[in-house]
Design a protein around this motif. Structure first.
Motif, PDB file in Angstrom:
ATOM      1  N   ARG A  51       0.826  -1.199   0.000  1.00  0.00           N
ATOM      2  CA  ARG A  51       0.000   0.000   0.000  1.00  0.00           C
ATOM      3  C   ARG A  51       0.864   1.255   0.000  1.00  0.00           C
ATOM      4  O   ARG A  51       1.884   1.318   0.685  1.00  0.00           O
ATOM      5  CB  ARG A  51      -0.925  -0.003   1.219  1.00  0.00           C
ATOM      6  N   ASP A  52       0.429   2.274  -0.752  1.00  0.00           N
ATOM      7  CA  ASP A  52       1.168   3.527  -0.823  1.00  0.00           C
ATOM      8  C   ASP A  52       0.291   4.664  -0.320  1.00  0.00           C
ATOM      9  O   ASP A  52      -0.783   4.449   0.260  1.00  0.00           O
ATOM     10  CB  ASP A  52       1.654   3.787  -2.251  1.00  0.00           C
ATOM     11  N   LYS A  53       0.721   5.899  -0.569  1.00  0.00           N
ATOM     12  CA  LYS A  53       0.001   7.065  -0.046  1.00  0.00           C
ATOM     13  C   LYS A  53      -1.361   7.250  -0.694  1.00  0.00           C
ATOM     14  O   LYS A  53      -2.207   7.955  -0.150  1.00  0.00           O
ATOM     15  CB  LYS A  53       0.835   8.327  -0.251  1.00  0.00           C
TER      16      LYS A  53
ATOM     17  N   THR B 255      -1.282  -0.201 -10.128  1.00  0.00           N
ATOM     18  CA  THR B 255      -1.035   0.572  -8.921  1.00  0.00           C
ATOM     19  C   THR B 255      -2.273   1.403  -8.580  1.00  0.00           C
ATOM     20  O   THR B 255      -3.240   1.470  -9.340  1.00  0.00           O
ATOM     21  CB  THR B 255       0.170   1.493  -9.124  1.00  0.00           C
TER      22      THR B 255
END
Length: 649
Positions: A263-265, A491
């Motif tokens: 998981r990213d921002k 993504t």
């Protein structure tokens, strides 16, 4: 916003047809003197556009509608016969468009459409004549067409939105829980799957020992699936849901991946979390709360009509049975508003209006009747299958009609929370039969499942099911998890691009802004404007807001003014106490907003955790509004006090 496309624009797209003789049924032949109806509109150097050329042969009969059109041309100063038209200027042939061809008359094979098309053509002629009459330099063709194109693009978008939402609403009756009950929409945007491995959570007790709340749990939820997290109280359903939604602030162990990627921002941009507690401003209406969430989660075109924006909100409320209370306040213990069950559905509508790829809902059906609960879950399944979104729902024992709507079941037992089943909902009964506990006839399967995995119950079989899961089911789950972790897909940014592309399919795609590579869905200026408008609306509606602020200022000024009445005529040292009280009262005026700030703290905490807006957007809005009200209150207070100071007793 539902205006049809311009007939002139339609003509440019429609292939020209050869002139053909047409007659209206039952209409006699007319003389050549009544022919030459109208032709091509040309911009001239000055004055209104002229009509030149011919459309129909001179001997072509005219219907009564044709005669009306000829009369309309004459009334607007436009020639109606080919014989009276000047020759077109060089280079203008490409800019012409036949009114008959624009109206769909030439080459039409459906005579019944003639009256409507002629009426639209006449309306178009009047609009063009009026536009030409307002300009001394001639008729600006390109500017007029550009404006019409922009309006029609937005009208097309609104029409597509209405039709799409209506079609979705009509498919609610098709939701049965069977495989293939809902057909995936061509504009579906959901492609987000969730994979987690060895999620574990424990708490440290006062004596230093650790208590395991959730044992290592793994799983994979496919895109477009409706998942149920079930289990007895204390099994860790909410804990697991918070960890998957990235809402858990306490330390935990394990990994969570979105489409096989960490998981990213942007994870909060593609997800929505619906908590168990319904925390919303009491003085806002139902539609205003849902519109607030939608406007901050999705960056819509700046020139989108407000009617289209309202349409999104109205349809969401209609799906969840909230259309009749759309203009009713949320309410709380002191403000009369909607019921608890309706408030729960408003929370669900807020989350579903964000068009997220992943939804996490903590007991969304709690406090609802069986019928309302089924309607909510039915709508969630429709979103999952129609648009490919993934919904993970923590739910208690649902009735059979609701349980069969779920695709996947993750069943936990407690003390500590351990998985006893992780697979398709429709195969759970077969697994129970393999363990040796087939579901009795006429029994609710979910009730029977929980009866066997609840520690301390008379039918407790927790150890048997935990052992069966560890030995038979867990290896299969781990194999799927490892396979999905090694298969990276889109993504979070690419998922947002996919959603934008799906929204552009409604029409007016060039108007949609590009995707922001930011934690927030809209710019800071948009956040500030939206939050400021809401805070101002709350201050005006709240009895303890601006009106109370000004009333308290008047009351304080009267009390202090009467106490120090005539003090201005005394010596300077006798006025020191007056100025001290004045300064203290003005300095402490900010303390009056503390109760309001405490009440809004939970609302702000929830909304900022959803990345709706920045903390500074709220801080600036709250500070500016309170500075304005404080300035007005202090101005009234100081003015009245100084006026009474100089009065004699």
């Amino acid at each position: 916003w539902l205006k049809p496309r311009s007939f002139l624009e339609s003509a440019a797209e429609r292939p020209s047809a050869a002139p053909r003789r047409r007659r209206s049924p039952g209409t006699a032949e007319r003389t050549a003197e009544d022919s030459g109806i109208m032709a091509t509109i040309l911009p001239t150097a000055a004055g209104p556009p002229q009509v030149v050329g011919d459309v129909l042969p001179a001997d072509s009969p005219m219907s009564p509608n044709d005669e009306d059109l000829v009369q309309s041309c004459s009334e607007n100063g436009l020639p109606s016969r080919a014989s009276s038209q000047p020759e077109p200027e060089p280079g203008t042939a490409g800019k012409t468009a036949s009114c008959f061809e624009a109206g769909g008359i030439r080459g039409s094979e459906v005579e019944g459409r003639r009256p409507a098309l002629m009426s639209n053509a006449m309306r178009e002629v009047r609009q063009l004549s009026e536009a030409a009459a307002t300009s001394e330099q001639g008729w600006p063709v390109s500017a007029f067409q550009e404006r019409r194109h922009s309006e029609n693009s937005l009208a097309s978008f609104g029409t597509r939105v209405r039709r799409r939402l209506e079609s979705v609403y009509n498919e609610l009756d098709k939701v049965t829980g069977q495989e293939g009950d809902v057909v995936r929409d061509p504009a579906a945007y959901g492609e987000a799957s969730l994979t987690f491995k060895d999620i574990e959570f424990s708490v440290r007790l006062k004596d230093g020992a650790e208590r395991l709340i959730l044992a290592p749990t793994s799983g994979h939820f496919k895109a477009g699936s409706l998942v149920a997290l079930m289990g007895p109280s204390g099994c860790g359903k909410t804990t697991l849901l918070d960890i998957l939604a990235n809402k858990k602030t306490s330390p935990w162990r394990g990994t969570v991946h979105l489409n096989g990627r960490p998981r990213d921002k942007l994870f909060e941009r593609v997800t929505t979390y619906i908590p168990q507690d319904d925390i919303m401003p009491a003085h806002l209406t139902v539609s205003e709360v849902v519109a607030f969430y939608s406007s901050l989660k999705i960056q819509a075109p700046s020139n989108m009509p407000r009617a289209t924006r309202r349409l999104f909100v109205e349809q969401r409320l209609r799906f969840l049975g909230l259309g009749d209370v759309a203009d009713t306040k949320i309410g709380n213990e002191t403000v009369r508003g909607i019921s608890g069950g309706q408030r729960r559905r408003v929370s669900l509508a807020c989350g579903l209006s964000s068009m997220a790829h992943l939804f996490f809902a903590d007991e969304p059906t709690s406090g609802l009747s069986g019928t309302d609960a089924e309607a909510c879950v039915r709508y969630m399944r429709l979103l999952a299958k129609k648009f490919g979104v993934t919904l993970v729902v923590a739910i208690h024992q649902p009735r059979p009609e609701v349980a069969r709507l779920f695709d996947h079941l993750l069943l936990l037992t407690s003390n500590p929370g351990s998985a006893v089943y992780n697979g398709p909902m429709r195969e759970a009964a077969e697994v129970w039969a393999k363990v040796g506990f087939p579901v009795p006839e006429f029994a609710n399967p979910t009730d029977y499942f929980l009866d066997l995995v609840t520690p301390g119950a008379k039918t407790d079989q927790c150890d048997t099911f935990v052992h069966f899961y560890q030995s038979r089911l867990k290896p299969q789950v781990d194999e799927v998890v490892i396979s999905e972790l090694n298969r990276p897909r889109k993504t979070a940014l690419e998922l947002l691009e996919t959603r934008r592309t799906a929204m552009m399919s409604f029409g007016g795609g060039g108007e949609f802004p590009p995707v922001r590579n930011s934690v927030y869905g809209v710019s800071f200026s948009a956040q500030l404007c939206t939050v400021f408008r809401r805070q101002l609306r709350l201050s005006l509606r709240d009895p303890l807001g601006i009106n109370m602020e000004l009333g308290v200022a008047v009351g304080q000024s009267v009390v202090i003014g009467v106490t120090y009445l005539g003090v201005g005529e005394k010596e300077a040292y006798n006025q020191m106490l007056f100025y001290f009280m004045l300064a203290m009262t003005v300095a402490l005026v900010g303390m009056k907003v503390m109760p309001k700030l405490v009440d809004e703290r939970l609302v702000v905490k929830k909304e900022t955790s959803e990345a709706l807006y920045s903390d500074w957007a709220y801080i600036i809005s709250f500070s500016v509004i309170n500075m304005i009200t404080g300035f007005l209150g202090n101005s009234i207070f100081v003015t009245l006090v100084f006026w009474m100071r100089d009065r004699k007793r």
